[in-house]
Design an enzyme around this catalytic site. Sequence first.
Site, PDB file in Angstrom:
ATOM      1  N   HIS A 181     -11.662 -18.318 -12.719  1.00  0.00           N
ATOM      2  CA  HIS A 181     -11.202 -18.650 -14.068  1.00  0.00           C
ATOM      3  C   HIS A 181     -10.755 -17.528 -15.023  1.00  0.00           C
ATOM      4  O   HIS A 181      -9.692 -17.619 -15.440  1.00  0.00           O
ATOM      5  CB  HIS A 181     -12.376 -19.524 -14.790  1.00  0.00           C
ATOM      6  CG  HIS A 181     -12.866 -20.648 -14.359  1.00  0.00           C
ATOM      7  ND1 HIS A 181     -14.109 -21.178 -13.979  1.00  0.00           N
ATOM      8  CD2 HIS A 181     -12.209 -21.788 -13.743  1.00  0.00           C
ATOM      9  CE1 HIS A 181     -14.013 -22.262 -13.363  1.00  0.00           C
ATOM     10  NE2 HIS A 181     -13.151 -22.681 -13.449  1.00  0.00           N
ATOM     11  N   LYS A 215     -19.224 -35.996 -16.038  1.00  0.00           N
ATOM     12  CA  LYS A 215     -19.625 -34.919 -15.043  1.00  0.00           C
ATOM     13  C   LYS A 215     -20.866 -34.338 -15.105  1.00  0.00           C
ATOM     14  O   LYS A 215     -21.344 -33.653 -13.958  1.00  0.00           O
ATOM     15  CB  LYS A 215     -18.496 -33.751 -14.998  1.00  0.00           C
ATOM     16  CG  LYS A 215     -17.084 -34.335 -14.633  1.00  0.00           C
ATOM     17  CD  LYS A 215     -16.267 -33.090 -14.689  1.00  0.00           C
ATOM     18  CE  LYS A 215     -14.957 -33.266 -14.190  1.00  0.00           C
ATOM     19  NZ  LYS A 215     -14.028 -32.135 -13.993  1.00  0.00           N
ATOM     20  N   ARG A 219      -6.205 -23.815  -6.458  1.00  0.00           N
ATOM     21  CA  ARG A 219      -6.792 -22.998  -5.512  1.00  0.00           C
ATOM     22  C   ARG A 219      -6.223 -23.211  -4.040  1.00  0.00           C
ATOM     23  O   ARG A 219      -6.259 -22.239  -3.133  1.00  0.00           O
ATOM     24  CB  ARG A 219      -8.289 -23.152  -5.421  1.00  0.00           C
ATOM     25  CG  ARG A 219      -8.862 -22.512  -6.561  1.00  0.00           C
ATOM     26  CD  ARG A 219     -10.452 -22.807  -6.581  1.00  0.00           C
ATOM     27  NE  ARG A 219     -10.504 -24.375  -6.313  1.00  0.00           N
ATOM     28  CZ  ARG A 219     -11.451 -25.219  -6.773  1.00  0.00           C
ATOM     29  NH1 ARG A 219     -12.317 -24.566  -7.784  1.00  0.00           N
ATOM     30  NH2 ARG A 219     -11.532 -26.500  -6.776  1.00  0.00           N
ATOM     31  N   SER A 240     -16.807 -23.773  -9.268  1.00  0.00           N
ATOM     32  CA  SER A 240     -18.118 -23.699 -10.008  1.00  0.00           C
ATOM     33  C   SER A 240     -19.293 -24.599  -9.127  1.00  0.00           C
ATOM     34  O   SER A 240     -20.112 -24.091  -9.298  1.00  0.00           O
ATOM     35  CB  SER A 240     -17.929 -24.579 -11.394  1.00  0.00           C
ATOM     36  OG  SER A 240     -16.967 -23.722 -12.138  1.00  0.00           O
TER      37      SER A 240
END
Length: 163
Positions: free
Chosen positions: A19, A43, A92, A130
């Site tokens: 990030h 989430k 990614r 993450s």
Amino acid sequence: MSHKSAVYPGTFDPITKGHTDLVTRAARVFERVVVAIAESPHKAPMFALDERIALAREELSDVGNVEVVGFSNLLVEFVQQCGAGVIVRGLRAVSDFEYEFQLASMNRHLAPEVETLFMTPDERYGFISSSLVKEIARLNGDVSEFVGARVRQALGQRFGEMS
């Protein structure tokens, strides 16, 4: 039309070196980058919104044209409120593209004046997420290559001391 401000949105639970790489690089392109941390209660983030904001501010404190704020409304509404015209998203892997393309298309439908810019992370960080970092930390693994020192400390406090 050129844009001076961009928004880099995410949950950042926690913020990773991937990030920070993207934000730092976006900050070279735009005069102002707003790191927009989504509340995202659906989430069930490990860190509260205020903790994620504080950690991101610490990690990005050396990048002068970056602002870190939380938000809980529609992303395109937040972008408009910020006076930005661009959403910066990280890709990614090819597997990210389909979902990100769908989001960008929906955002363009909701706010045609807001553009989405896709960036890829530095090769050193392309595999970091993450959720993987949290799992490694939960299992007492060393996450120092993937997150900054303060984030590592916060993960250690959350999961117990890491080796």
